[in-house]
Every structure is written in C-alpha cells, then in structure tokens.
Design an enzyme around this catalytic site. Structure first.
Site: not given
Length: 455
Positions: A384, A75, A84, A81, A286, A315, A336, A411
């Site tokens: 989650d 890239c 990433c 940027c 996702q 969650y 949730e 995550c």
C-alpha cells in the site's frame, strides 16, 4: 515549432474525455487543451489561460451544449476552492470518470488488458471526511479559514454552511475558532512575512462524533485560551480535546513536533473493520472510514487467507491492514519507514489483542530485499505505497521471494499501472481489480489489484 494557441484566445471546442483531476480534454488544431469544469461530450466556449509547449489550459466561458451529467454544485465556493474537482457533475459521472481513468492507465502505461469494473461509490457522498486541516489568513478582525484556490496560495474562506465534504463537527469547530480570533485579537499567520500566530486549524472526528481540535501556531501559546476552549465546547458538544501544535518554522508542513494540550485528551479511539485504533493529531488514519472498510475488505478478500499463511505488508503505516490480515493469517510482517507509525502499529496490535503481527522500521526497498536474502518466503505480499508507487527494489524482491499472490492497494492509477506492468514482466498476472471512491467529488480514486504467480 510555434504552438497554434495563445493566451486569451476564445475557441468553441468539443470535450473528448477527461484528464487528471476530472479536467475536460479538448483538441484544438491537434493541440490538447485541459478545461476544468467541462464534461465529456459537451460543446464549450473556452478561453485559453495558459499555453505550454505541448498542451494548454482553458477556462469555460460558456457551455454551448450541456451534458445530461451536468449538475449545479451545492457548494457556493466550489468554482474558486481547490478542495473538490467534480461537483459540476452528477455523482454517477464522477464514478464513470474514475473507472475510465484507471482503465486508460492500465492499458496505456501498464500495457495490460484487464477489465476495470464500475467503481464502488457511496450512497451519500457528502460530509464523509473525518479530518480537515484548514489554512488561516485575513486579519484578526476578519479572519479567513478555508482552502487554497487551485494552483495558488489565494485563501478561499469557507462559506457559512461549512465544507460540504467535511463532517459537521469540523465545520462547527472552524466557525468557533473564527469567532474566538475576532474577540481575542489572535492574528492569522502570514507565510510571506513569517509573522502572525494562527497558521492552521485541524479537526479530527471519530465515528462516534468525538472531536479533537488542534491549532497550529507560530508561537508558544494563544491569547485567552480558556475562551477558545469554551467556544469550541459550545460549538461541538462532543469535543474531547483542544491542543496547540507549536510550529515556528518557515515550512509548508502543517503541524510542528511539540503539542500542548489546552483541555481534555490528546487522542481518541476510533473504529475500523471491527478493530479499535488510537488516533492522535499526528496519526495516519483514513479520512473516509465507510469506504476504507470496503477497500480493506477487498484487500483481505483478494489475499484469500486460510489461517496458515505468512503475509508481508509493505508500507504498512500504522498497521491497519496488517491487523486485519493477522486475524486470518498465521503470521504478518509489517514494514514502514516512519518510526512513529510503527509505534502506533504495535500499540494498536496490543489494544486489539493481536499477537501474530510483527512490525519493522525501515524503508520497504531496503528491509524487504534483506528479509528475502535471509530466507523469507511469504505466501502473500500486500503493498500500500504512497502516490509515487513502489520502489523497483520492492517489486523485484517480491518476485524473488515467489509468493503465490500479491495484493496492491493504490491511490494513484498511473503508478499502479507502471508497477503492474513490471510485476507482469516479473511473472505475476493481474487477475482482479476493484476501485473504491474514497475521496468523493475529487479526482482521486483508490484501487485494489490482485496478481497471481504465473506457474
């Protein structure tokens, strides 16, 4: 005690490992220096750019002894940027970094000795994202649409080739919007002055290639809407809908609460793990479906369902994992806090003919303890949570309800490790973990961890 470093100081340092977001970690007189773009084992010339009380940040001025894992980023805007963090590495090195990150967190934060196996990567880690949301800047004659530079609101315009990790349809949509802005005179939004019209461009792409495009606007409409639709139709043959999201508030939130459909449908159907889901502009879905199927497949495998169990999915979001679990369980209860997500979950259950999943609106830390007090005794609990991890009340309610097994989808390695340590102290031993590279070339990693009740 004064720090041993100062801004603009030039040092030759050895990279000793990685920090968060794939930053190289160096030491200078015992002082930690985080250096983006540096790879473990390299000798680098570093210019100090910021000094804090306990650590500093540096910039690579020269790579004195490059690692075999170093790669040329494909890239052209990678180094400016903020999208990433690891394109300067070979892909295999990014997976190794993420494995070590999770291993370190579990040991250092959680006090656990479980071994983390290699991360499950992608065969082709490019153009995997099915959603892009791009801030807009510049002027109407020279609009910029892209991403913010790291730790700033300096907007970096996407290159002609588009974003290397986004689907091609999204890149084409951005190009079409940019050309429409030049011709129509639509002004980019200025967040400082709260003036201008076009704030963000969002594109969502289904596995079939079907694409919806949403412009977040600081107003009730746009100039020449027919020309906008035509430009998008020509750029994206699989276009299914074009919408405006009215957002006139001074906020960093991308989408407003009111949607105006300019053309086509206001949602689309996408598939995941053999199930069909309605995806609208505000739906959670996702961004990497291929890796999501691996992740959710692991969660289902770790749950070891036989068809007779009651499962709680805390969650649960729009119920994706809940519905997968329901196909192998007697009953699933999803919890949730977002009412719109629960509405989507119920609709998705009906769409897929699943009748043994119930969904409750409320904070997991309030609903689950109440259900346990009322006598709920699940066989398996799946969590989650968001990046901040589980509330302690959730983990204590799980332990009180005494399920045989807990499956934790995470995550954030740090909060996973913290919560894993607490679960261990509450009588649940970690037995398996597997990480999945959901967000290739970034510093993020998803993990699934299984706990068994200590007998």
């Amino acid at each position: 005690m004064p720090t041993p470093l100062h801004k603009n100081q030039l040092l030759d340092l050895t990279v000793e490992g990685y920090g968060m977001d794939a930053q190289g970690v160096c030491r200078a007189d015992g002082f930690t220096v985080f250096v983006p773009g540096a790879i473990d084992g390299e000798r680098v010339r570093v210019r100090i750019v910021k000094v804090e009380r306990r650590y500093a940040f540096g910039r690579v001025e020269e790579v004195l002894s490059p690692s075999p894992a170093r790669a040329e980023p494909p890239c052209p805007i990678y180094r400016r940027c903020g999208g990433c963090a690891a394109q300067h590495m070979r892909y295999e090195e990014t997976l190794l970094y993420k494995q070590r990150q999770v291993q370190d967190c579990l040991s250092r934060i959680g006090g656990l000795s479980i071994e983390v196996p290699p991360v499950l990567g992608m065969e082709d880690p490019w153009h995997y994202r099915n959603k892009g949301a791009y801030p807009v800047g510049g002027t109407s004659s020279a609009p910029r649409i892209g991403f913010f530079a790291p730790r700033s609101h300096d907007l970096v315009d996407l290159p002609q080739m588009g974003c290397a990790i986004q689907r091609g349809e999204a890149n084409a949509a951005v190009g079409a919007v940019k050309e429409w802005m030049k011709k129509s005179g639509a002004e980019p939004y200025d967040e400082t002055l709260h003036k201008g019209l076009v704030r963000h461009v969002m594109a969502r792409v289904a596995r079939t290639g079907e694409t919806m495009v949403v412009l977040a606007v600081n107003g009730e409409g746009v100039p020449h809407p027919d020309a906008l639709v035509k430009a998008l139709q020509e750029a994206v043959p699989t276009l299914t809908g074009v919408m405006l999201s009215v957002n006139t508030a001074r906020t960093n939130v991308i989408l407003g609460k009111r949607l105006v459909t300019l053309w086509g449908a206001d949602s689309m159907i996408d598939t995941l793990c053999g199930l069909r889901f309605r995806v609208s502009p505000l739906s959670f879905f996702q961004v990497n479906p291929d890796q999501t199927e691996k992740l959710y497949g692991l969660a289902l495998e770790f749950a070891e369902l036989t068809g007779s169990q009651t499962v709680v999915d805390a969650y649960c979001g729009a119920g994706t994992i809940s519905l997968l679990l329901a196909r192998a369980a007697r009953r699933v209860i999803g919890i949730e806090i977002v009412p719109e997500a629960i509405a989507d979950a119920k609709e998705n259950a009906a769409r897929n003919g699943i009748e043994n999943a119930d969904f409750l609106v409320g904070a997991s830390e309030e609903v689950l303890p109440r259900l346990v007090r009322e006598g709920l005794t699940p066989d398996v609990v799946v969590v989650d949570p968001p990046r901040k991890g589980c509330e302690e009340a959730v983990l204590r309610a799980i332990a009180e309800s005494a399920p045989r097994r807990v499956v934790y989808v995470s995550c954030n390695p740090a909060t996973l490790a913290r919560d894993a340590g607490l679960l261990s102290s509450l009588g649940y031993d970690p037995t398996r973990i597997q990480c999945v590279d959901m967000f290739c070339w970034t510093g993020a990693v998803e993990s699934v961890m299984c706990f068994e009740r200590r007998i």
